[in-house]
Design a protein around this motif. Structure first.
Motif: not given
Length: 1005
Positions: A134-150
């Motif tokens: 389960v992620a600590a981040l969700s919503g736009p913050a989580g999306y951005r973190a995922l995409r930047v890491a990708y």
């Protein structure tokens, strides 16, 4: 070297802009000479320089990287290959840390577990969490973190990919890491989605739902592109929840994955998560239980869905559930080739893919067009699905791995496998480089030369520096497409089918059951009998057996493409047993794919030709050369016959020789017809010339026999009538003739008449009676003189004067009509000239009157009522049916009787030239003429095809499916289009009948 020359040498396209950028403030502290030298490593130096100037204000660390000779080439390669990644570095300057590590020349892939951990940590999830992090981040913050890491991981991969010494070797590693990175992104997106789902459902309910994400297509196969839709299927399970609640939560989790990865935001989306390969596609539930998936695939799935499942792999979510899905799918995948029409459905799907390409994109397609990636993938997947049921070594997902497995097991020759593998890697690298530029999903070769030149520079590591130009790239691409298409067409249905057909005795042997399964999948009805034939062909250690073992993988597939593969294989065995030791035969099979393919298709489609080849096996050699298949002219045939008759062979040997030559040439014509070396009109002319030479030779033998005991008393002429006179006959047609004699000066007329009768009677007997020893599979030539004056009631032969008197005083209009087809066939040239001059006066003399027109109509009506066989369907009778041959010919002949006196172009014995003259003269509208011509040509083609395919003479459109299918293929229709041919014929004749009735019964002077 001056600055301009240095820029040109580095590969810059816009020199003035390059000079302005090099003078920009951002590069004030950079050694420009070394920078330009390093920019030469970039595929697009112009783009690399522009991106560097844009990047430095946002990421000053870039200056140190370009000043460092170890790190500069890598950074500039990426900047010159991808405008999208340059934009990412501008947004995320910290990503430049990737370039501090100089990649190895041999690319090293990142482990899938490491990528998963990186992306999960980026969104605050615990990688060690049991089944559902389960992620600590969700919503736009989580999306951005995922995409930047990708994208940071993607940047690292591109850095290593572009720095690899050999892009072809690196391609599988790159595809594997891209797939693992996509899987990691989906895992992280699922972690985010669980947080968001807990806002709608009870947290314990969300935790109770186990969701497995099944990767399909290239992601499942671990051979993903830089940018591609990621095809997925969702499967869920739960403990203690009702199915409706569990299904709803699973659907929300799936939708959340797509939102996290591809929704709009400050950091752009990555790619589309496509779940349309799920059961029932867009109309089906987004997620199903394992049991629901199993029930669907067992009851409702189409063949293409099993082909898609070949790549299915659990990539994210609950690993145990994903493993259960794979275990459920495996037996369904590997038994799918047993489904009725499976092979045909795969072939049809490939054709549809090609047909749906936009015309303007066809020549630029790397993926879908002929010779593209899909040709490789479809070929490999079909071979895997057909043979993987019994050969577990083929149960792999990745295309390059599958090619190796197919080669290792002997289903593809080593050279073909090497070529297929190399071509596939080349096309995939081109696709990767094109997609890297803007990180957009595209499979099109750039249109502009500048784009092609950049692409060529981007693949120098596999082309060689000397090939790094647009022209050389396109040349290499063209060669690759041709090679892929050739291999695709040769291998698509042609696997190695049995132990005895292996390339060598030392290679892996399969059980007889496995071989029979392959044969059955290819369309052989009796695999056991086919196995016996294969064993007979490939058994032993002689050179013939060794060559057959190498060739049968191809030949069996070609034979299977025919209507009757079992009969084709039997015919091939018999032919091979007759010719197997002949050096030319083995050489033809080995070296001429065209000849071998022609032979196989003919054997499985034509009983008539197979029978003829069995007794004349040496004629197979003609298939290797279009020149050898060209029918001999009448002059060449007569030269051969007459030269051999001069040897005084005796009556029976001479007749036997003539009939053997006729059979041989009929076989040549049939083979040329099957190989499409000649068209239908050419077939009719060639058959007529062949019969003419045979009749002339037989007449000469009959005269020589008569003159052994009696001095010559008369000249004799054989006049061709009907379709024989029109040179538009079919296979095994009778020869409609009339016999004419003229006494030699001083001869007794009665004695001359009796001698002529003996000669023509001998001629008919020689052509019709069985030979001793028999001439096997001989198409007999029956001479039919029923069109003579007074028909069967009249004398078989008449004198020239008797004909002249009869036609002057007694001829009926139908006899004048019959003369429209009269042409000299054999005998005295002088008599022929005089007789035809007299005939022309009769047939092309005064136009017929209204009373004679009514008589022709009355006779035509009687023919329709009395000559059509009892019970025959008038719509299906090729000769006498409505709108068929008879209707067209009677209308043409009526027009000739009315107009040939004044229109010389109508004075022809052949139907189609006469139709052309009718149109040119404007007697009936051109569109009506076209309708008549089409119906006549189609009926003629079908009639000849009936004999060729079934070995039987018939005038009826076939009813049996196999006969109809065989005739349709011979007539040029695609496999499975028998009903299309039937419909075409019925439509064509129905329209021709309408034209016939409009003009035949309403025709006025």
């Amino acid at each position: 070297m001056n600055p301009t020359r240095r820029l040109i040498s580095a590969g810059f396209d816009d020199l003035e802009r390059a000079k302005r950028f090099l003078a920009a403030e951002e590069l004030s502290g950079v050694n420009l000479k070394e920078l330009v030298g390093n920019l030469a490593n970039a595929a697009d130096p112009d783009l690399a320089l522009l991106s560097l100037v844009r990047l430095i204000p946002h990421a000053p660390a870039a200056v140190a990287l370009v000043e460092n000779p170890r790190t500069a080439p890598g950074l500039l390669r990426v900047l010159g290959a991808s405008d999208a990644l340059a934009g990412f570095m501008i947004r995320e300057p910290g990503a430049l840390a990737v370039f501090e590590q100089v990649p190895d020349a041999r690319i090293q892939g990142c482990a899938a577990g490491d990528l998963r951990e990186q992306l999960l940590l980026a969104v605050g999830a615990d990688p060690e969490s049991a089944a559902a992090p389960v992620a600590a981040l969700s919503g736009p913050a989580g999306y951005r973190a995922l995409r930047v890491a990708y994208r940071r991981a993607l940047l690292s991969l591109a850095h290593r990919d572009l720095g690899a010494a050999n892009a072809l070797d690196a391609m599988p590693v790159v595809g594997r890491e891209l797939a693992d990175l996509a899987a990691a992104a989906i895992e992280a997106a699922l972690a985010i989605s669980r947080v968001e789902a807990a806002e709608r459902f009870a947290a314990e309910d969300v935790a109770a739902v186990r969701l497995a994400v099944i990767g399909m297509g290239k992601c499942g196969a671990r051979e993903l592109n830089y940018v591609s839709d990621v095809d997925v299927i969702y499967v869920h399970a739960s403990d203690g929840l009702d199915e409706q609640t569990a299904s709803g939560i699973a659907a929300v989790l799936g939708a959340g994955i797509s939102r996290a990865i591809d929704s709009t935001g400050p950091e752009p989306g990555l790619w589309e998560v496509d779940a349309n390969l799920r059961p029932e596609g867009k109309d089906g539930a987004l997620s199903r239980t394992l049991e629901s998936h199993a029930a669907y695939y067992k009851r409702w799935a189409a063949s293409w869905e099993f082909q898609a499942l070949l790549k299915a792999r659990a990539i994210a979510g609950d690993a145990a559930l994903g493993a259960e899905y794979e275990a459920m799918a495996a037996p369904l995948i590997w038994s799918s080739s047993e489904r009725a029409g499976f092979v045909e459905s795969v072939q049809g799907m490939r054709r549809r893919v090609t047909a749906n390409i936009k015309p303007e994109e066809l020549s630029r397609q790397l993926k879908l067009g002929p010779g593209g990636l899909r040709d490789v993938e479809f070929t490999v997947q079909l071979l895997q699905l057909v043979h993987g049921r019994v050969d577990e070594s083929l149960r792999v997902r990745t295309t390059t791995t599958a090619i190796g497995a197919l080669s290792q097991a002997g289903y593809i020759g080593r050279d073909d496998a090497e070529s297929f593998d190399g071509s596939y890697r080349f096309l995939r690298v081109l696709e990767h480089r094109i997609q890297l530029v803007n990180l957009r999903r595209t499979h099109l070769m750039p249109q502009r030369e500048s784009g092609q030149r950049v692409l060529a520079r981007g693949v120098r590591s596999m082309l060689g520096v000397e090939l790094a130009s647009a022209a050389k790239l396109l040349e290499r691409w063209g060669e690759t497409k041709r090679e892929v298409r050739k291999l695709h067409e040769r291998i698509f249905y042609r696997p190695l089918l049995s132990t005895s057909a292996n390339l060598s005795r030392d290679e892996v042997r399969l059980s007889p059951e496995a071989a029979q399964a392959r044969l059955r999948a290819l369309g052989y009805v009796d695999p056991k009998a086919a196995m016996r034939h294969i064993d007979a062909l490939t058994g032993g250690v002689r050179r013939r057996a060794a060559l057959q073992r190498q060739l049968l993988p191809v030949l069996l597939g070609w034979i299977a493409e025919g209507v009757d593969p079992d009969a084709g294989l039997l015919g091939f065995r018999r032919l091979s047993e007759s010719l197997g030791e002949s050096h030319w035969y083995l050489g033809m099979l080995r070296d001429s794919n065209a000849a071998a393919e022609r032979l196989c298709k003919i054997l499985s489609n034509s009983r008539f030709i197979t029978d003829l080849l069995e007794v004349s096996p040496e004629s197979t050699a003609w298939l290797g050369s279009d020149k050898d298949l060209q029918p001999l002219s009448f002059e060449a045939l007569w030269a051969e016959i007459s030269s051999k008759l001069k040897r005084n062979l005796g009556t029976d040997p001479a007749i036997r020789l003539i009939r053997v030559i006729r059979r041989r040439e009929m076989l040549r014509i049939a083979l040329a017809d099957g190989a499409e070396v000649i068209d239908q009109d050419g077939v009719g002319r060639a058959l007529a010339d062949n019969d003419r030479a045979a009749v002339l030779g037989t007449l000469r033998v009959a005269q020589n026999l008569e003159h052994e005991t009696t001095e010559p008393l008369c000249d004799v002429l054989v006049v061709a009538m009907g379709r024989q006179g029109g040179r538009e006959i079919g296979y095994c047609s009778d020869a409609d003739v009339m016999f004419v004699q003229r006494p030699i000066a001083g001869a007794d007329p009665q004695a001359a008449q009796e001698q002529a009768l003996r000669i023509v009677t001998s001629l008919g007997s020689f052509l019709a009676k069985p030979m001793t020893p028999a001439i096997q599979a001989e198409p007999r030539l029956e001479v039919d003189a029923k069109l003579r004056p007074e028909g069967q009631s009249g004398p078989l032969v008449r004198s020239f004067d008797a004909y002249q008197e009869y036609y002057k005083r007694w001829a009926h209009v139908w006899e004048r009509q019959a003369l429209l087809r009269a042409a000299p066939m054999a005998g005295s040239d002088e008599l022929a000239e005089d007789f035809m001059a007299m005939v022309d006066e009769v047939r092309y003399g005064e136009p017929i009157g209204e009373e004679q027109v009514r008589e022709i109509r009355r006779i035509k009506a009687r023919v329709e009522a009395e000559r059509l066989p009892r019970g025959a369907d008038p719509a299906r009778h090729l000769k006498l049916g409505r709108g068929s041959l008879s209707d067209v010919e009677w209308l043409v002949q009526l027009i000739q009787l009315q107009h040939a006196a004044t229109i010389p172009e109508l004075r022809t014995t052949s139907t189609r030239p006469a139709l052309h003259a009718v149109a040119e003269a404007g007697i009936i509208p051109a569109e009506d003429v076209q309708t008549l011509d089409h119906a006549w040509a189609l009926a003629t083609r079908i009639r000849s095809a009936g004999v060729i395919c079934t070995g039987r003479v018939t005038d009826v459109l076939p009813h049996a499916w196999r006969d109809m299918e065989a005739v349709a293929r011979w007539c040029g229709y695609s496999p499975g289009e028998a009903a299309v041919m039937e419909d075409d014929y019925l439509k064509a004749t129905r329209r021709a009948r309408q034209v016939f009735e409009r003009h035949f019964y309403a025709f006025e002077d």
